[in-house]
Design an enzyme around this catalytic site. Structure first.
Site, PDB file in Angstrom:
ATOM      1  N   THR A  11       1.053  -1.244  -0.068  1.00  0.00           N
ATOM      2  CA  THR A  11      -0.567  -0.048  -0.648  1.00  0.00           C
ATOM      3  C   THR A  11       1.147   1.794  -0.242  1.00  0.00           C
ATOM      4  O   THR A  11       0.786   2.345  -1.334  1.00  0.00           O
ATOM      5  CB  THR A  11      -1.141  -0.257   0.696  1.00  0.00           C
ATOM      6  N   GLU A 124       9.347  10.167   9.660  1.00  0.00           N
ATOM      7  CA  GLU A 124       8.150  11.018   9.641  1.00  0.00           C
ATOM      8  C   GLU A 124       7.378  10.030   9.209  1.00  0.00           C
ATOM      9  O   GLU A 124       5.733  10.379   9.888  1.00  0.00           O
ATOM     10  CB  GLU A 124       7.839  11.933   8.788  1.00  0.00           C
ATOM     11  N   VAL A 127       5.023   7.646  12.346  1.00  0.00           N
ATOM     12  CA  VAL A 127       3.783   8.171  13.403  1.00  0.00           C
ATOM     13  C   VAL A 127       2.676   9.518  12.308  1.00  0.00           C
ATOM     14  O   VAL A 127       3.712   9.788  12.099  1.00  0.00           O
ATOM     15  CB  VAL A 127       4.565   9.187  14.413  1.00  0.00           C
ATOM     16  N   ILE A 131       0.371  13.378   8.598  1.00  0.00           N
ATOM     17  CA  ILE A 131       0.528  14.426   9.796  1.00  0.00           C
ATOM     18  C   ILE A 131       2.178  14.582  10.523  1.00  0.00           C
ATOM     19  O   ILE A 131       3.196  13.849  10.294  1.00  0.00           O
ATOM     20  CB  ILE A 131      -0.213  13.929  11.404  1.00  0.00           C
ATOM     21  N   GLY A 182      -7.960   0.078   3.713  1.00  0.00           N
ATOM     22  CA  GLY A 182      -5.955  -0.586   3.681  1.00  0.00           C
ATOM     23  C   GLY A 182      -5.465   0.254   4.989  1.00  0.00           C
ATOM     24  O   GLY A 182      -4.127   0.973   5.266  1.00  0.00           O
ATOM     25  N   GLU A 185      -2.745  -2.763  10.245  1.00  0.00           N
ATOM     26  CA  GLU A 185      -1.851  -3.492  10.248  1.00  0.00           C
ATOM     27  C   GLU A 185      -1.957  -4.824   9.440  1.00  0.00           C
ATOM     28  O   GLU A 185      -3.502  -5.236   9.241  1.00  0.00           O
ATOM     29  CB  GLU A 185      -1.186  -3.754  11.509  1.00  0.00           C
ATOM     30  N   LYS A 200       4.141   3.995  18.217  1.00  0.00           N
ATOM     31  CA  LYS A 200       4.072   5.961  18.317  1.00  0.00           C
ATOM     32  C   LYS A 200       3.886   5.974  19.136  1.00  0.00           C
ATOM     33  O   LYS A 200       5.214   7.540  19.411  1.00  0.00           O
ATOM     34  CB  LYS A 200       3.301   5.716  17.151  1.00  0.00           C
ATOM     35  N   GLY A 297      -3.115   5.312   5.710  1.00  0.00           N
ATOM     36  CA  GLY A 297      -3.528   5.139   4.401  1.00  0.00           C
ATOM     37  C   GLY A 297      -2.247   5.352   3.380  1.00  0.00           C
ATOM     38  O   GLY A 297      -1.339   6.428   3.864  1.00  0.00           O
TER      39      GLY A 297
HETATM   40  N1  HSE Z   1      -2.269   0.580  10.881  1.00  0.00           N
HETATM   41  C1  HSE Z   1      -1.965   2.073  11.461  1.00  0.00           C
HETATM   42  C2  HSE Z   1      -3.206   2.521  11.793  1.00  0.00           C
HETATM   43  C3  HSE Z   1      -1.689   2.465  10.062  1.00  0.00           C
HETATM   44  O1  HSE Z   1      -4.341   2.731  11.743  1.00  0.00           O
HETATM   45  O2  HSE Z   1      -3.028   3.587  11.580  1.00  0.00           O
HETATM   46  C4  HSE Z   1      -0.612   3.235   9.605  1.00  0.00           C
HETATM   47  O3  HSE Z   1       0.507   3.497  10.819  1.00  0.00           O
END
Ligand code: HSE
Length: 413
Positions: A11, A124, A127, A131, A182, A185, A200, A297
């Site tokens: 992705t 970057e 996390v 953003i 999408g 995880e 994070k 995403g």
């Molecule tokens: N699985 C993570 C989420 C993806 O849903 O935030 C982005 O780190």
């Protein structure tokens, strides 16, 4: 022109190729040179994709090609991502990654290698998806002592909680939708059990204090025990439940946790819904600042990866100071953290407030029509004190069947 390779055409990796192509001109202008994608490493073939002629299957091709100066890691997981990234840094290549598991587990070592080799290890996108938060922490907030970071840091769980709250959707259906979009995880446990948020907040805390934070020392609780009944109470109380990753930093002491938290409409993170992430940062000079946007995403996350590629292209021969050292940051035990507690108690009581008060002090009582239970909201107390009070309350109730505490949610109200 600077040449790059992407490892992992999933992705995010395919998003990086798309952003590089679609925003080619502006990227060239900002990077000061064209960033050209030379290889895409993946186990699979992608004959119909725009990168069909760039697909390779052997990592050595990237490692040994001196023309490749920037390597993007979007494979996820620790193996083989860790050994590939380490080899690239040792080979004097800049590495950009979206992989929070990798940064949380091996960031200290990889940052040290990047420093020694005068290259950059940038993350970057690890996390908050698209953003900007890592770069603001080491650049824009460079003059601040960070006192608190509280974030809704996982798009999947925020999507699930929003659907349960606003649409009465079941946990399972909402998770399936997030997976189809999408966001999730590969292993949904990482999202719903809070492990992703834990990594994070560990990364953000390490950025804030400049020391290594072991994510295993952060108390972590996911959202799997949150039910539709909790949201019914929350509606009545004018609150909502969000999965928080929080870090409070005072005079070198760090208190951090990941847990579902009940918050009111006046909390800055209350209206962060769906897949969006929100991060509240408090600095000792700045006060509070909010970072908000798409936390997961394809294209938002890929955009953050490309921004790091630009940073690397702008600093091809130098290391940009950022990150943390190998000095270890202690994390205070969760028992010392202070919350209010939302507690659902099964059974009928003649005088609810009085019965409960003996254990938890003054409480507000809430009831929902037609349920053989009620809920209370305690005053602020230390988690350790609450746990002791809850254990003795339950011990007293044990004699009666179907009595006792059914649910506890920490509250910041
Ligand atoms: N699985 C993570 C989420 C993806 O849903 O935030 C982005 O780190």
């Amino acid at each position: 022109m600077i040449k790059a390779a992407v490892m992992g055409y999933g992705t995010i990796g395919s998003g990086v190729a798309e952003v590089l192509e679609q925003n080619k001109d502006v990227i060239k202008q900002r990077a000061g040179q064209e960033i050209a994608l030379k290889y895409v490493l993946d186990l699979r073939e992608f004959p119909d994709s725009p990168v069909a002629d760039k697909i390779i299957h052997d990592f050595k091709v990237i490692e040994e090609d001196e023309e490749i100066r920037i390597v993007v890691e979007t494979m996820g997981g620790l193996n083989p991502a860790y050994s590939f990234v380490k080899s690239c840094l040792l080979a004097g290549k800049h590495v950009v990654t979206s992989n929070k598991a990798l940064v949380a587990a091996h960031g200290t070592e990889l940052l040290a290698i990047a420093r020694q080799r005068h290259v950059n290890f940038l993350f970057e996108a690890s996390v908050g998806g698209g953003i900007p938060i890592i770069r603001p922490l080491y650049r824009c907030l460079g003059g601040e002592q960070i006192e608190e970071i509280t974030g809704i840091l996982n798009g999947t769980t925020n999507y699930i909680l929003t659907k349960m709250d606003k649409e009465g959707e079941s946990f399972e259906n909402a998770l399936r939708e997030a997976q189809n979009l999408g966001y999730a995880e590969r292993n949904p446990e990482a999202d719903v059990e809070g492990y992703d948020t834990c990594r994070k907040i560990a990364i953000l805390t390490a950025m804030a204090v400049g020391k290594e934070v072991n994510f295993e020392n952060i108390y972590t609780e996911g959202i799997t025990k949150i039910t539709d009944i909790d949201f019914k109470y929350a509606e009545k109380m004018g609150t909502s439940v969000k999965l928080f990753g929080t870090s409070r930093i005072r005079k070198g002491r760090v208190s951090a946790y990941v847990a579902p938290v009940m918050i009111g409409k006046d909390h800055p993170l209350y209206s962060v819904s769906d897949v969006f992430n929100g991060i509240l940062v408090k600095g000792n000079m700045l006060g509070p600042a909010m970072f908000y946007g798409s936390g997961a995403g394809k294209l938002p996350t890929a955009s953050a990866v490309v921004a790091d590629m630009i940073e690397a292209a702008q600093n091809p021969d130098s290391h940009v100071p950022m990150g943390w050292t190998d000095e270890k940051q202690t994390i205070e035990p969760i028992e010392t953290a202070r919350f209010r507690f939302f507690v659902r108690i099964a059974g009928s009581y003649r005088n609810k407030e009085e019965d409960v008060k003996n254990f938890f002090g003054n409480v507000d009582v809430y009831e929902l029509y037609g349920l053989d239970e009620f809920a209370v909201l305690t005053g602020e107390m230390a988690e350790g004190d609450f746990r002791r009070a809850a254990a003795s309350f339950d011990a007293k109730e044990q004699a009666k069947s179907d009595f006792g505490i059914k649910q506890t949610i920490r509250a910041v109200l």
